[in-house]
Motif scaffolding. Structure first.
Motif, PDB file in Angstrom:
ATOM      1  N   THR A   1       0.842  -1.186   0.000  1.00 34.96           N
ATOM      2  CA  THR A   1       0.000   0.000   0.000  1.00 34.96           C
ATOM      3  C   THR A   1       0.878   1.238   0.000  1.00 34.96           C
ATOM      4  O   THR A   1       1.894   1.302   0.709  1.00 34.96           O
ATOM      5  N   ALA A   2       0.478   2.244  -0.766  1.00 34.85           N
ATOM      6  CA  ALA A   2       1.274   3.457  -0.891  1.00 34.85           C
ATOM      7  C   ALA A   2       1.449   4.159   0.449  1.00 34.85           C
ATOM      8  O   ALA A   2       2.510   4.719   0.737  1.00 34.85           O
ATOM      9  N   ARG A   3       0.434   4.090   1.300  1.00 35.74           N
ATOM     10  CA  ARG A   3       0.519   4.809   2.582  1.00 35.74           C
ATOM     11  C   ARG A   3       1.547   4.192   3.524  1.00 35.74           C
ATOM     12  O   ARG A   3       1.900   4.792   4.535  1.00 35.74           O
ATOM     13  N   SER A   4       2.031   3.003   3.200  1.00 37.06           N
ATOM     14  CA  SER A   4       3.050   2.358   4.041  1.00 37.06           C
ATOM     15  C   SER A   4       4.433   2.965   3.848  1.00 37.06           C
ATOM     16  O   SER A   4       5.332   2.706   4.641  1.00 37.06           O
ATOM     17  N   TYR A   5       4.610   3.728   2.794  1.00 35.85           N
ATOM     18  CA  TYR A   5       5.921   4.288   2.460  1.00 35.85           C
ATOM     19  C   TYR A   5       5.963   5.782   2.751  1.00 35.85           C
ATOM     20  O   TYR A   5       4.976   6.490   2.530  1.00 35.85           O
ATOM     21  N   ASP A   6       7.105   6.247   3.203  1.00 35.09           N
ATOM     22  CA  ASP A   6       7.217   7.664   3.520  1.00 35.09           C
ATOM     23  C   ASP A   6       8.316   8.371   2.741  1.00 35.09           C
ATOM     24  O   ASP A   6       8.590   9.551   2.977  1.00 35.09           O
TER      25      ASP A   6
END
Length: 125
Positions: free
Chosen positions: A108-113
């Motif tokens: 999921t994109a939100r897992s990466y910062d």
């Protein structure tokens, strides 16, 4: 914070291959889980592939499984996406992403910062 810069995109015919690179600076990628995402015009960003920090676990979207391979070279602080048998549906801007310190793969994109600026891949029919 790690800075990511993608390269290797371009125009290729159906059935062709490209290798995307994502070079990191500011931090070593050795302790990061890594991912590739893509976004086509008018569509949401979607997961492509992921690799955990140790390189022992990978995950792929069903649409690219068997055609794409994610890998990393810690000595070069770079992550790669080898793309074979490209199809027009693979046309998109491709982004690499990093998340510090995990043995898991994330889809999921939100897992990466940490994100790169993207590189365009266009597959002609």
């Amino acid at each position: 914070q790690v800075q990511l810069v993608e390269s290797g995109g371009g125009l290729v015919q159906t059935g062709g291959s490209l290798r995307l690179s994502c070079a990191a600076s500011g931090r070593t990628l050795r302790n990061y889980s890594l991912g590739w995402f893509r976004q086509a015009p008018g569509k949401e960003r979607e997961f492509v592939a992921a690799l955990n920090w140790s390189g022992t676990s990978t995950r792929y979207a069903d649409s690219v499984k068997g055609r794409f391979t994610i890998s990393r070279d810690n000595a070069k602080n770079t992550v790669y996406l080898q793309m074979n048998s490209l199809e027009p549906e693979d046309t998109a801007v491709y982004y690499c992403a990093a998340r510090a310190g995990s043995s898991y793969t994330y889809f999921t994109a939100r897992s990466y910062d940490n994100w790169g600026q993207g590189t365009q891949v266009t597959v002609s029919s």
